[in-house]
Design a protein around this motif. Structure first.
Motif, PDB file in Angstrom:
ATOM      1  N   GLY A  89       0.600  -1.100  -0.224  1.00  0.00           N
ATOM      2  CA  GLY A  89      -0.351  -0.395  -0.178  1.00  0.00           C
ATOM      3  C   GLY A  89       1.219   1.013  -0.172  1.00  0.00           C
ATOM      4  N   PHE A  90       0.761   2.396  -0.426  1.00  0.00           N
ATOM      5  CA  PHE A  90       0.645   3.601  -0.734  1.00  0.00           C
ATOM      6  C   PHE A  90       1.398   4.433   0.718  1.00  0.00           C
ATOM      7  N   LEU A  91       2.529   4.612   0.610  1.00  0.00           N
ATOM      8  CA  LEU A  91       2.758   5.501   2.207  1.00  0.00           C
ATOM      9  C   LEU A  91       4.186   6.632   2.103  1.00  0.00           C
ATOM     10  N   GLN A  92       3.357   7.820   2.712  1.00  0.00           N
ATOM     11  CA  GLN A  92       4.392   8.378   2.047  1.00  0.00           C
ATOM     12  C   GLN A  92       6.018   8.497   2.695  1.00  0.00           C
ATOM     13  N   PRO A  93       7.435   8.782   1.774  1.00  0.00           N
ATOM     14  CA  PRO A  93       8.323   8.151   1.839  1.00  0.00           C
ATOM     15  C   PRO A  93       8.819   8.027   3.747  1.00  0.00           C
ATOM     16  N   ARG A 120     -14.620   5.022  -4.055  1.00  0.00           N
ATOM     17  CA  ARG A 120     -14.211   3.828  -4.708  1.00  0.00           C
ATOM     18  C   ARG A 120     -14.322   4.744  -5.910  1.00  0.00           C
ATOM     19  N   ARG A 121     -13.450   5.418  -6.494  1.00  0.00           N
ATOM     20  CA  ARG A 121     -13.945   5.818  -7.807  1.00  0.00           C
ATOM     21  C   ARG A 121     -12.244   6.397  -8.379  1.00  0.00           C
ATOM     22  N   ASP A 122     -12.196   6.008  -9.973  1.00  0.00           N
ATOM     23  CA  ASP A 122     -11.179   6.446 -10.869  1.00  0.00           C
ATOM     24  C   ASP A 122     -11.468   8.241 -11.313  1.00  0.00           C
ATOM     25  N   LEU A 123     -10.596   8.656 -10.444  1.00  0.00           N
ATOM     26  CA  LEU A 123     -10.995  10.150 -10.500  1.00  0.00           C
ATOM     27  C   LEU A 123      -9.312  10.477 -11.914  1.00  0.00           C
ATOM     28  N   PHE A 124      -8.851  10.138 -13.072  1.00  0.00           N
ATOM     29  CA  PHE A 124      -9.137  10.252 -13.761  1.00  0.00           C
ATOM     30  C   PHE A 124     -10.203  10.294 -15.612  1.00  0.00           C
ATOM     31  N   THR A 125     -11.432   9.436 -14.632  1.00  0.00           N
ATOM     32  CA  THR A 125     -12.329   8.980 -15.862  1.00  0.00           C
ATOM     33  C   THR A 125     -12.974   9.743 -15.686  1.00  0.00           C
ATOM     34  N   LEU A 130      -8.717  13.843  -2.199  1.00  0.00           N
ATOM     35  CA  LEU A 130      -8.392  13.089  -3.562  1.00  0.00           C
ATOM     36  C   LEU A 130      -7.985  12.115  -3.745  1.00  0.00           C
ATOM     37  N   PHE A 131      -7.257  11.201  -4.412  1.00  0.00           N
ATOM     38  CA  PHE A 131      -6.445  10.800  -3.721  1.00  0.00           C
ATOM     39  C   PHE A 131      -5.411  10.382  -3.086  1.00  0.00           C
ATOM     40  N   CYS A 132      -6.835   9.837  -1.790  1.00  0.00           N
ATOM     41  CA  CYS A 132      -6.681   9.902  -0.169  1.00  0.00           C
ATOM     42  C   CYS A 132      -5.740   8.885   0.011  1.00  0.00           C
ATOM     43  N   GLY A 133      -5.918   7.686  -0.972  1.00  0.00           N
ATOM     44  CA  GLY A 133      -4.796   6.153  -0.155  1.00  0.00           C
ATOM     45  C   GLY A 133      -5.675   5.488   1.198  1.00  0.00           C
ATOM     46  N   SER A 134      -4.711   5.743   1.615  1.00  0.00           N
ATOM     47  CA  SER A 134      -4.691   4.702   3.042  1.00  0.00           C
ATOM     48  C   SER A 134      -5.636   5.757   4.467  1.00  0.00           C
ATOM     49  N   GLY A 135      -5.304   7.393   3.723  1.00  0.00           N
ATOM     50  CA  GLY A 135      -6.108   8.033   4.731  1.00  0.00           C
ATOM     51  C   GLY A 135      -4.827   9.175   5.403  1.00  0.00           C
ATOM     52  N   THR A 136      -3.524   9.468   4.563  1.00  0.00           N
ATOM     53  CA  THR A 136      -2.334  10.523   5.493  1.00  0.00           C
ATOM     54  C   THR A 136      -2.478  11.490   5.874  1.00  0.00           C
ATOM     55  N   PHE A 137      -4.024  12.304   5.186  1.00  0.00           N
ATOM     56  CA  PHE A 137      -3.997  13.184   5.086  1.00  0.00           C
ATOM     57  C   PHE A 137      -6.110  13.385   5.992  1.00  0.00           C
ATOM     58  N   ALA A 138      -6.756  12.446   5.451  1.00  0.00           N
ATOM     59  CA  ALA A 138      -8.079  12.160   5.389  1.00  0.00           C
ATOM     60  C   ALA A 138      -8.973  12.330   7.146  1.00  0.00           C
ATOM     61  N   ILE A 198     -11.919   9.896  -1.140  1.00  0.00           N
ATOM     62  CA  ILE A 198     -12.138   9.406  -2.963  1.00  0.00           C
ATOM     63  C   ILE A 198     -10.823   9.131  -3.815  1.00  0.00           C
ATOM     64  N   ASP A 199     -10.753   7.091  -3.092  1.00  0.00           N
ATOM     65  CA  ASP A 199      -9.028   6.988  -4.280  1.00  0.00           C
ATOM     66  C   ASP A 199      -9.743   5.669  -5.195  1.00  0.00           C
ATOM     67  N   ALA A 200      -8.726   5.332  -6.337  1.00  0.00           N
ATOM     68  CA  ALA A 200      -9.440   4.195  -6.809  1.00  0.00           C
ATOM     69  C   ALA A 200      -9.325   3.012  -6.620  1.00  0.00           C
ATOM     70  N   ASP A 201      -8.542   2.501  -5.315  1.00  0.00           N
ATOM     71  CA  ASP A 201      -7.454   1.342  -4.277  1.00  0.00           C
ATOM     72  C   ASP A 201      -8.551   1.104  -3.202  1.00  0.00           C
ATOM     73  N   ALA A 202      -9.266   0.162  -4.500  1.00  0.00           N
ATOM     74  CA  ALA A 202     -10.224  -0.541  -2.609  1.00  0.00           C
ATOM     75  C   ALA A 202      -9.094  -1.123  -1.687  1.00  0.00           C
ATOM     76  N   LEU A 251      -6.326  17.321  -2.801  1.00  0.00           N
ATOM     77  CA  LEU A 251      -5.536  16.169  -4.198  1.00  0.00           C
ATOM     78  C   LEU A 251      -4.674  16.224  -4.234  1.00  0.00           C
ATOM     79  N   ASP A 252      -3.894  14.446  -4.103  1.00  0.00           N
ATOM     80  CA  ASP A 252      -2.866  14.500  -3.740  1.00  0.00           C
ATOM     81  C   ASP A 252      -2.583  13.392  -4.449  1.00  0.00           C
ATOM     82  N   PRO A 253      -2.486  13.658  -6.345  1.00  0.00           N
ATOM     83  CA  PRO A 253      -2.619  12.683  -7.378  1.00  0.00           C
ATOM     84  C   PRO A 253      -0.929  11.697  -7.840  1.00  0.00           C
ATOM     85  N   PRO A 254      -1.033  10.598  -8.060  1.00  0.00           N
ATOM     86  CA  PRO A 254       0.081  10.460  -8.130  1.00  0.00           C
ATOM     87  C   PRO A 254       0.497  11.123  -9.996  1.00  0.00           C
ATOM     88  N   ARG A 255       1.941  10.942 -10.033  1.00  0.00           N
ATOM     89  CA  ARG A 255       3.139  11.909 -11.195  1.00  0.00           C
ATOM     90  C   ARG A 255       2.546  12.906 -12.430  1.00  0.00           C
TER      91      ARG A 255
HETATM   92  C1  LIG Z   1       0.757  10.018  -4.200  1.00  0.00           C
HETATM   93  S1  LIG Z   1      -0.490   8.748  -3.643  1.00  0.00           S
HETATM   94  C2  LIG Z   1      -1.114   9.813  -3.039  1.00  0.00           C
HETATM   95  C3  LIG Z   1      -2.221   9.312  -1.565  1.00  0.00           C
HETATM   96  C4  LIG Z   1      -2.346   9.417  -0.089  1.00  0.00           C
HETATM   97  N1  LIG Z   1      -3.060  11.179  -0.388  1.00  0.00           N
HETATM   98  C5  LIG Z   1      -1.453   9.939   1.616  1.00  0.00           C
HETATM   99  O1  LIG Z   1      -0.449  10.649   1.348  1.00  0.00           O
HETATM  100  O2  LIG Z   1      -0.930   8.519   0.798  1.00  0.00           O
HETATM  101  C6  LIG Z   1      -1.845   8.856  -4.967  1.00  0.00           C
HETATM  102  C7  LIG Z   1      -3.088   8.161  -5.083  1.00  0.00           C
HETATM  103  O3  LIG Z   1      -3.926   7.906  -6.094  1.00  0.00           O
HETATM  104  C8  LIG Z   1      -4.634   7.130  -6.084  1.00  0.00           C
HETATM  105  N2  LIG Z   1      -4.887   7.286  -7.770  1.00  0.00           N
HETATM  106  C9  LIG Z   1      -4.167   6.231  -8.740  1.00  0.00           C
HETATM  107  N3  LIG Z   1      -4.215   6.555  -9.561  1.00  0.00           N
HETATM  108  C10 LIG Z   1      -6.084   7.071  -9.591  1.00  0.00           C
HETATM  109  C11 LIG Z   1      -6.887   7.791  -9.992  1.00  0.00           C
HETATM  110  N4  LIG Z   1      -7.481   7.472 -11.386  1.00  0.00           N
HETATM  111  N5  LIG Z   1      -8.402   7.728  -9.578  1.00  0.00           N
HETATM  112  C12 LIG Z   1      -8.068   7.895  -8.545  1.00  0.00           C
HETATM  113  N6  LIG Z   1      -7.076   7.621  -7.377  1.00  0.00           N
HETATM  114  C13 LIG Z   1      -6.064   7.100  -8.037  1.00  0.00           C
HETATM  115  C14 LIG Z   1      -3.492   6.133  -5.391  1.00  0.00           C
HETATM  116  O4  LIG Z   1      -4.649   4.645  -5.378  1.00  0.00           O
HETATM  117  C15 LIG Z   1      -3.369   6.468  -4.596  1.00  0.00           C
HETATM  118  O5  LIG Z   1      -3.579   6.029  -3.272  1.00  0.00           O
END
Ligand SMILES: C[S@@+](CC[C@H](N)C(=O)[O-])C[C@H]1O[C@@H](n2cnc3c(N)ncnc32)[C@H](O)[C@@H]1O
Length: 452
Positions: free
Chosen positions: A281-285, A358-363, A310-318, A331-335, A379-383
């Motif tokens: 699972g994603f974690l801040q490093p 659970r939602r794909d925020l890209f689409t 948005l892009f909440c992961g396991s709740g680092t901020f939530a 909201i996150d895509a990862d169940a 919001l904390d999206p991937p790269r």
């Molecule tokens: C940089 S991590 C941030 C997670 C969280 N905010 C944290 O700090 O631990 C990005 C998050 O975006 C989610 N993610 C990636 N693509 C996504 C998409 N298309 N829709 C929704 N969430 C997505 C990943 O599952 C991941 O939890």
């Protein structure tokens, strides 16, 4: 283009990709550091990307192969070093691909990271925002809580190599030290090497992801299938000897994770709330970086009581927001991430204030009508950034947007959209969680102007 090289190429070699590589050696002057941390020289033969060099230096280099709009070159000799050059503290520096900038003195290194943020703001047309840039938050050496080590074994009788990849290569550095990751993780390398030397076949490769959690070390092996009872017994012996909290494996990076052994419960603690994060699972490093990001997010939402994470992961901020009295729609895509967040939230007195989706925020980004419920959006999206979601935000009335980014390039693109949509950048905090690497994270707080 500047005529910077000592001599023009008399011959050129084919780099194997259709682009002729200048012959060398060449004497060049380094003009700047590129986004990847390589020194850049503009020469009569084209742009050279030169790892381990520094701006202002004159270096003798050997061009190696094409890369993008230029060529990668190797330093043969530093002819005139820059004053900011320092002896790298790690014995593996230069060979190991894990760090790019240990040869740069600390002040100059911090200045370069901040300059990367300023360049991103300039790309977004926000150069006037320099006065809202907070000082770079540093994380100390030895504070990274997760590392993925590669392991490889040579042909028959070959020894196991365990560490990070060699710079620009698939070879593995056999690490004896690492100044970036937590010492408890480094101390696992010898028992891990023992395990792999028993279990990895000739020519075999595997990955070991090691995470330091509350409860101890969590190890995930990728590509090393335990097949027999002997394999399982060996893994159990390793877990005992290394005092692991949990050991799991998976066939490859896309396969499901299978638990092998749990000796103690493991969790991440987000601002006092325990979350049973899954092995991959994603974690801040780092804890220090996570705390800095969290502080900037809490500060950024500026007292809003209904927030979308948005892009909440396991709740680092939530979870920290929830604990501060905020109603959070996460909201996150990862169940898997949402499941552990929801479970952790459900144990809190504030449980009723947390919704998970659970939602794909890209689409399927949140649309204006959905965004209208929130006083702030984090919001904390991937790269890749969050172009679609930011486009929707730019067209809505949410008063505050807090954007956490791990990629200044996509942040610049998305920040421009927000600015065009009527948001003003109020504060941006750069956070250096990936010490001696070119990566940079940041938290940017935007507030909607009174009039668009
Ligand atoms: C940089 S991590 C941030 C997670 C969280 N905010 C944290 O700090 O631990 C990005 C998050 O975006 C989610 N993610 C990636 N693509 C996504 C998409 N298309 N829709 C929704 N969430 C997505 C990943 O599952 C991941 O939890």
């Amino acid at each position: 283009m500047k005529q910077n090289s000592r001599r023009s190429p008399s011959r050129i070699r084919d780099g194997g990709r259709g682009k002729p590589v200048p012959d060398g050696p060449l004497d060049v002057r380094i003009e700047r550091l590129g986004d990847g941390g390589d020194g850049i020289a503009e020469t009569a033969c084209g742009r050279l990307y030169i790892p381990l060099s520094l701006p202002g230096e004159r270096v003798r280099v050997q061009p190696l192969r094409p890369r993008g709009d230029g060529f990668v070159a190797r330093v043969v000799d530093v002819l005139v070093p820059d004053g900011a050059r320092q002896p790298p503290p790690c014995p593996h520096f230069g060979v190991c691909g894990g760090c790019a900038l240990q040869h740069l003195a600390d002040d100059a290194y911090a200045g370069w990271k901040t300059a990367r943020l300023m360049a991103a703001l300039a790309r977004a047309g926000l150069d006037g925002a320099a006065d809202v840039v907070a000082p770079l938050v540093r994380t100390p050496p030895g504070s990274r809580r997760r590392a993925t080590f590669a392991a490889s074994r040579g042909g028959a009788g070959g020894a196991v190599r365990l560490g990070f990849q060699v710079r620009e290569s698939h070879e593995v550095v056999d690490l004896t030290a690492c100044l970036v990751v937590d010492p408890m993780i480094v101390a696992l390398l010898p028992p891990l090497r023992w395990l792999l030397s028993e279990a990895l076949p000739a020519g075999g490769r595997a990955l070991a992801t090691v995470t330091l959690l509350d409860g101890g070390l969590d190890v995930l092996l990728t590509g090393m299938a335990p097949r027999s009872l002997t394999d399982h017994e060996r893994l159990a012996r390793f877990a005992e000897a290394a005092d692991l909290a949990r050991l799991s494996w998976r066939q490859d990076a896309n396969a499901a994770v299978e638990p092998l052994l749990t000796r103690r419960p493991t969790c991440a603690i987000f601002d006092g709330v325990a979350v049973a994060v899954p092995p991959a699972g994603f974690l801040q490093p780092s804890l220090a970086g996570e705390a800095a990001l969290r502080a900037a997010v809490v500060d950024g939402i500026a007292g809003a009581t209904v927030v979308a994470d948005l892009f909440c992961g396991s709740g680092t901020f939530a979870l920290p927001l929830l604990q501060r009295g905020v109603r959070v729609h996460a909201i996150d895509a990862d169940a898997g991430a949402l499941a552990v967040l929801s479970a952790a939230g459900s144990r809190l007195a504030a449980a009723a204030r947390l919704d998970c989706e659970r939602r794909d925020l890209f689409t399927r980004p949140l649309a204006a009508a959905e965004l209208a419920h929130f006083a702030a959006v984090v919001l904390d999206p991937p790269r890749a950034g969050a172009r679609a979601q930011v486009a929707a935000l730019a067209d809505c009335e949410v008063p505050v947007v807090v954007y956490v980014s791990c990629n200044p390039a996509t942040f610049a693109r998305d920040a421009r959209l927000l600015a065009n949509g009527g948001y003003r950048l109020e504060r941006v905090t750069p956070v250096d969680q990936f010490l001696w690497s070119p990566h940079l994270e940041l938290v940017a707080a935007f507030r909607r102007r009174a009039e668009k």
